[in-house]
Design a protein around this motif. Structure first.
Motif, short mmCIF file in Angstrom:
data_model
loop_
_atom_site.label_atom_id
_atom_site.label_comp_id
_atom_site.label_asym_id
_atom_site.label_seq_id
_atom_site.Cartn_x
_atom_site.Cartn_y
_atom_site.Cartn_z
N ASP A 40 -10.58 44.97 -24.30
CA ASP A 40 -11.36 43.73 -24.30
C ASP A 40 -12.30 43.71 -23.11
N LYS A 41 -13.60 43.65 -23.38
CA LYS A 41 -14.61 43.60 -22.33
C LYS A 41 -15.16 42.20 -22.11
N GLY A 42 -14.48 41.20 -22.67
CA GLY A 42 -14.89 39.82 -22.43
C GLY A 42 -15.81 39.29 -23.51
N ASP A 43 -16.39 38.13 -23.22
CA ASP A 43 -17.18 37.41 -24.21
C ASP A 43 -18.38 38.20 -24.69
N ARG A 44 -18.93 39.08 -23.84
CA ARG A 44 -20.17 39.76 -24.23
C ARG A 44 -19.96 40.74 -25.38
N ASP A 71 -10.12 45.43 -20.35
CA ASP A 71 -10.80 46.63 -19.87
C ASP A 71 -11.06 46.48 -18.37
N PRO A 72 -10.64 47.43 -17.55
CA PRO A 72 -10.88 47.33 -16.11
C PRO A 72 -12.37 47.16 -15.82
N PRO A 73 -12.72 46.36 -14.83
CA PRO A 73 -14.13 46.15 -14.50
C PRO A 73 -14.79 47.44 -14.02
N TRP A 88 -13.10 54.26 -12.80
CA TRP A 88 -12.94 53.44 -14.00
C TRP A 88 -12.03 54.12 -15.01
N HIS A 89 -12.22 55.42 -15.21
CA HIS A 89 -11.36 56.15 -16.13
C HIS A 89 -9.91 56.10 -15.68
N SER A 90 -9.67 56.25 -14.39
CA SER A 90 -8.30 56.21 -13.87
C SER A 90 -7.66 54.87 -14.15
N ALA A 91 -8.42 53.79 -13.96
CA ALA A 91 -7.88 52.45 -14.23
C ALA A 91 -7.59 52.27 -15.72
N ARG A 92 -8.42 52.86 -16.57
CA ARG A 92 -8.18 52.78 -18.01
C ARG A 92 -6.91 53.56 -18.40
N VAL A 93 -6.70 54.72 -17.79
CA VAL A 93 -5.49 55.49 -18.06
C VAL A 93 -4.25 54.64 -17.75
N ASP A 94 -4.26 53.98 -16.62
CA ASP A 94 -3.13 53.14 -16.24
C ASP A 94 -2.93 51.99 -17.22
N ALA A 98 0.33 51.69 -19.75
CA ALA A 98 1.23 50.53 -19.67
C ALA A 98 1.37 49.86 -21.04
N ALA A 99 0.28 49.78 -21.79
CA ALA A 99 0.34 49.17 -23.12
C ALA A 99 1.21 49.99 -24.06
N LEU A 100 1.12 51.32 -23.97
CA LEU A 100 1.97 52.17 -24.81
C LEU A 100 3.44 51.97 -24.48
N ASP A 101 3.76 51.93 -23.18
CA ASP A 101 5.16 51.76 -22.77
C ASP A 101 5.72 50.41 -23.23
#
Length: 255
Positions: A40-44, A71-73, A88-94, A98-101
């Motif tokens: 989710d990237k927000g309202d836009r 989605d991380p900023p 940004w990619h690293s934050a997305r991996v995390d 977490a969502a998979l776990d």
């Protein structure tokens, strides 16, 4: 032998947005999936999220679940572009890990729906590569999709190149650095600044499309010197009206 709590993560290309551009292979993959992760990237990008949801309503099992992952900023104008993308990619991996776990603790399948094709200017497969490196319970499956490039040429009814000529696929950020000889036919993506205004000759030809393959599709083509102002105006109006823009163009060198 199956691994305990084995998880499958599918990366499913869904095409550039048209509801009939999703492939039969993608339909089958959606129907086989338990949980769908939506970044989710927000309202836009709310309309893009809604389009994915409509696709799931049509093709997913009745008991499927949708998990929204914030989605991380990301800094869109960083001093060091490549370093910011890595962060940004690293934050997305995390976030995805977490969502998979949380949602597949006992195993099962999840999917991420990717606009166009996952192999073309999308970071999802880089994320899944890193997830696989970190975990021993995850298998990744990739389902290709119709690209916005093929939808662009189909919408304009053109061949992307002259007889035997090369095609260069690039971004607006790199358009000015295309080498001589590779600039005969350039498919340009991710170009918020319409960089061809600075790089093209007035006699070059541009085939531009926004929201290609959708009900909001806009097409403009012609000599750069004749149609640039029209493209700028239509792009600005559409972005103001819809709140987002997704466009692509083919730039063909004169002569």
């Amino acid at each position: 032998m199956s691994r305990i709590n084995e998880k499958t993560l599918r990366v499913i290309g869904i095409g550039p947005g048209g509801p009939r551009q999703i492939t039969l292979e993608a339909v089958d993959a959606i129907a086989a999936t338990d949980v769908f992760l939506i970044l989710d990237k927000g309202d836009r990008t709310a309309e893009l999220t809604a389009a994915r949801t409509r696709m799931l309503d049509e093709h997913a099992r009745a008991d499927h679940r949708v998990v929204v992952v914030p989605d991380p900023p990301r800094d869109r104008d960083p001093v060091d572009y490549e370093a910011e993308v890595r962060r940004w990619h690293s934050a997305r991996v995390d976030a995805i890990g977490a969502a998979l776990d949380e949602n597949l603790a006992e195993g099962g399948s999840a999917a991420i729906l990717v606009w166009g094709d996952p192999a073309l200017y999308d970071s999802t497969l880089r994320i899944t590569d890193r997830l696989v490196e970190q975990r021993d319970d995850l298998t990744v499956e990739v389902i290709p999709g119709v690209t916005s490039a093929s939808a662009l040429t189909a919408a304009h009814g053109i061949v992307a190149h002259g007889v035997g000529e090369p095609i260069t696929t690039t971004t607006g950020r790199r358009l000015a650095t295309t080498p001589d000889g590779a600039d005969l036919n350039q498919i340009v993506m991710l170009d918020s600044a319409l960089a061809f205004r600075e790089t093209a000759s007035p006699d070059d030809v541009v085939y531009w499309a926004a929201y290609v393959g959708t009900d909001d599709q806009i097409l403009v083509s012609g000599r750069v010197g004749d149609v640039t102002d029209e493209i700028v105006a239509k792009r600005a109006e559409a972005r103001e009206r819809l709140g987002w823009i997704m466009d692509i163009y083919l730039l063909r060198k004169h002569g």
